[in-house]
Write a protein that holds these residues in place. Structure first.
Motif, PDB file in Angstrom:
ATOM      1  N   ALA A  85       0.825  -1.201   0.000  1.00  0.00           N
ATOM      2  CA  ALA A  85       0.000   0.000   0.000  1.00  0.00           C
ATOM      3  C   ALA A  85       0.863   1.256   0.000  1.00  0.00           C
ATOM      4  O   ALA A  85       0.540   2.251  -0.668  1.00  0.00           O
ATOM      5  CB  ALA A  85      -0.928  -0.005   1.211  1.00  0.00           C
ATOM      6  N   ALA A  86       1.973   1.232   0.747  1.00  0.00           N
ATOM      7  CA  ALA A  86       2.877   2.384   0.758  1.00  0.00           C
ATOM      8  C   ALA A  86       3.495   2.608  -0.621  1.00  0.00           C
ATOM      9  O   ALA A  86       3.663   3.747  -1.073  1.00  0.00           O
ATOM     10  CB  ALA A  86       3.963   2.191   1.816  1.00  0.00           C
ATOM     11  N   LEU A  87       3.856   1.525  -1.301  1.00  0.00           N
ATOM     12  CA  LEU A  87       4.407   1.643  -2.649  1.00  0.00           C
ATOM     13  C   LEU A  87       3.359   2.182  -3.618  1.00  0.00           C
ATOM     14  O   LEU A  87       3.672   2.995  -4.505  1.00  0.00           O
ATOM     15  CB  LEU A  87       4.916   0.285  -3.122  1.00  0.00           C
ATOM     16  CG  LEU A  87       6.189  -0.231  -2.463  1.00  0.00           C
ATOM     17  CD1 LEU A  87       6.456  -1.674  -2.873  1.00  0.00           C
ATOM     18  CD2 LEU A  87       7.383   0.649  -2.824  1.00  0.00           C
ATOM     19  N   ALA A  88       2.112   1.741  -3.461  1.00  0.00           N
ATOM     20  CA  ALA A  88       1.045   2.251  -4.326  1.00  0.00           C
ATOM     21  C   ALA A  88       0.849   3.744  -4.117  1.00  0.00           C
ATOM     22  O   ALA A  88       0.679   4.503  -5.079  1.00  0.00           O
ATOM     23  CB  ALA A  88      -0.249   1.487  -4.049  1.00  0.00           C
ATOM     24  N   ALA A  89       0.878   4.188  -2.859  1.00  0.00           N
ATOM     25  CA  ALA A  89       0.725   5.616  -2.583  1.00  0.00           C
ATOM     26  C   ALA A  89       1.880   6.416  -3.177  1.00  0.00           C
ATOM     27  O   ALA A  89       1.694   7.522  -3.696  1.00  0.00           O
ATOM     28  CB  ALA A  89       0.635   5.846  -1.077  1.00  0.00           C
ATOM     29  N   GLY A  92      -4.215  -5.759  -2.593  1.00  0.00           N
ATOM     30  CA  GLY A  92      -5.127  -4.641  -2.382  1.00  0.00           C
ATOM     31  C   GLY A  92      -5.392  -4.382  -0.916  1.00  0.00           C
ATOM     32  O   GLY A  92      -5.426  -5.315  -0.100  1.00  0.00           O
ATOM     33  N   ARG A  93      -5.553  -3.106  -0.585  1.00  0.00           N
ATOM     34  CA  ARG A  93      -5.923  -2.723   0.778  1.00  0.00           C
ATOM     35  C   ARG A  93      -7.099  -1.764   0.729  1.00  0.00           C
ATOM     36  O   ARG A  93      -7.005  -0.673   0.160  1.00  0.00           O
ATOM     37  CB  ARG A  93      -4.756  -2.055   1.502  1.00  0.00           C
ATOM     38  CG  ARG A  93      -5.127  -1.532   2.911  1.00  0.00           C
ATOM     39  CD  ARG A  93      -3.932  -0.906   3.592  1.00  0.00           C
ATOM     40  NE  ARG A  93      -4.277  -0.370   4.900  1.00  0.00           N
ATOM     41  CZ  ARG A  93      -4.443   0.932   5.158  1.00  0.00           C
ATOM     42  NH1 ARG A  93      -4.297   1.819   4.183  1.00  0.00           N
ATOM     43  NH2 ARG A  93      -4.736   1.348   6.377  1.00  0.00           N
ATOM     44  N   ALA A 100      -2.936  -1.785  -5.064  1.00  0.00           N
ATOM     45  CA  ALA A 100      -3.815  -0.626  -4.871  1.00  0.00           C
ATOM     46  C   ALA A 100      -3.980  -0.306  -3.399  1.00  0.00           C
ATOM     47  O   ALA A 100      -4.079  -1.198  -2.550  1.00  0.00           O
ATOM     48  CB  ALA A 100      -5.182  -0.892  -5.500  1.00  0.00           C
ATOM     49  N   ILE A 101      -4.028   0.995  -3.100  1.00  0.00           N
ATOM     50  CA  ILE A 101      -4.406   1.487  -1.784  1.00  0.00           C
ATOM     51  C   ILE A 101      -5.713   2.251  -1.946  1.00  0.00           C
ATOM     52  O   ILE A 101      -5.823   3.148  -2.777  1.00  0.00           O
ATOM     53  CB  ILE A 101      -3.313   2.382  -1.157  1.00  0.00           C
ATOM     54  CG1 ILE A 101      -3.808   2.959   0.183  1.00  0.00           C
ATOM     55  CG2 ILE A 101      -2.843   3.469  -2.101  1.00  0.00           C
ATOM     56  CD1 ILE A 101      -2.725   3.716   0.945  1.00  0.00           C
TER      57      ILE A 101
END
Length: 402
Positions: A108-112, A202-203, A174-175
């Protein structure tokens, strides 16, 4: 092979047995199964597989999703937006300002960090949206690396149903944040219907407003590896979250669902029901349910349940419910987990009435899923799910049925 390892951590309780030692009698801030939220990638190192939150996941099958390689590839979007509902691009900074729930895991951090901004789905306050909001996301190749950042804002006292359908193929992380206003009534469904080679991390993080109600349903059929999170916290008393899930793993598939309900406000409710079936050599499902009841969360109610039906040899279902309780002033808290093969008594009853063995197995599986499918609340999706269960059964259990 099946594993069921329920654990409970109870402390400072007047009516339950305290099992933590005196050395741990301090104010507890974070759950041991829900790492602290942070946008700093240094706070989310690359996992080794020995961490509690990663020990069930086959890291080698993630195909580089934990490396953080930059990519501007996008999935194909097809949307149905009823009147009054808008979908706009915003910056990452605006997502944070809106109250996006910060990432608490590396994907999630990488997606952000890599999504290059975010998309905002906005439902205005007091709107009653009769038709579902539908977002269809389609990938074209497993060679495509896709990062996504989504924010769903539902205004106070609004009513809406949101459906996300994932299909095709990609390596997708995805976040998503669902910001639910006070008194709103929201039904969210996420369907993972990928091609056989797709990888999806996904989160879905949900903040439930005062006296609001959210139903979140996660359904996974397709993909090589799917790992989904559903996190819930509360913005005020009276909020209620119903977390439902359904999954069907075939040969070689890894389907993992992780839940976290953070009761950080009094008089809140959460109810979790996930059901899964497995068939074929190497089919693997993981369900991790975690509920944290903080000291301030007096008068809450929570229950989590996971049921798995093993249809053939060579499958593995891991199911781990957890309760972390920091106050004894609650209305109720519990969990249940079961993994089993076909019920011999049910099969005997059907066989004794002239039903063939294969047809009896088919009826038992449909009965296992039917009550949960009927809770989805979207008739067109419910019918599709019943058809999909039939298709999945035809791959293995019913393949010799004339």
């Amino acid at each position: 092979m099946a594993q069921s390892l329920p654990t409970s951590r109870l402390r400072k309780s007047n009516d339950v047995t305290t099992t933590l030692t005196d050395a741990l009698e301090v104010e507890r801030v974070e759950s041991h199964l829900n790492p602290p939220a942070s946008y700093d990638l240094a706070d989310h190192p690359v996992p080794t597989g020995r961490e509690e939150v990663w020990r069930f996941t086959p890291l080698k099958r993630l195909r580089g999703l934990l490396d953080g390689e930059a990519s501007d590839t996008r999935l194909k979007w097809d949307t149905t937006l009823p009147a009054g509902v808008t979908l706009t691009e915003i910056s990452g900074e605006q997502a944070v300002e809106l109250g996006e729930l910060a990432p608490n895991e590396r994907p999630a951090a990488l997606a952000a960090a890599n999504a290059g901004g975010a998309l905002l789905l906005d439902v205005p306050a007091d709107a009653v949206v009769a038709e579902p909001v539908v977002i269809r996301l389609t990938g074209s190749s497993v060679d495509d690396l896709v990062w996504s950042r989504l924010v769903y804002r539902v205004g106070a006292h609004a009513e809406v149903t949101i459906v996300l359908v994932h299909s095709g193929s990609a390596r997708y992380s995805a976040i998503s944040s669902f910001l639910i206003g006070d008194g709103a009534q929201v039904n969210v469904l996420s369907l993972q219907d990928w091609d056989d080679d797709a990888v999806h991390l996904g989160r879905d993080a949900i903040r439930v407003g005062r006296d609001a109600y959210v139903k979140h349903t996660s359904i996974s059929f397709g993909g090589d590896l799917v790992r989904m999170h559903a996190n819930v916290e509360y913005a005020g008393p009276g909020g209620e979250a119903e977390l439902l899930g359904l999954y069907f793993a075939d040969e070689g598939q890894h389907l993992e669902h992780r839940l976290f309900a953070d009761h950080n406000a009094p008089k809140t409710k959460s109810n979790v029901v996930y059901k899964g079936a497995l068939q074929g050599q190497g089919a693997h499902t993981v369900w991790i349910g975690n509920v944290l009841i903080r000291k301030v969360a007096e008068g809450i109610e929570t229950y989590e349940e996971n049921r798995n039906l093993v249809l053939t040899d060579g499958c593995q279902a891991d199911s781990v419910p957890n309760l972390e309780i920091e106050t004894g002033e609650i209305e109720g808290a519990g969990h249940a987990s079961a993994t089993a093969r076909f019920d011999d008594e049910q099969l005997f009853y059907l066989r004794s009435r002239g039903v063939s063995e294969k047809e009896a197995q088919r009826l038992v599986v449909h009965g296992f899923f039917n009550d949960l499918i009927r809770k989805v609340g979207i008739p067109s999706i419910e019918e599709k799910l019943l058809e999909t269960v039939e298709t999945e059964l035809a791959k293995n259990v019913l393949k010799d049925l004339a």
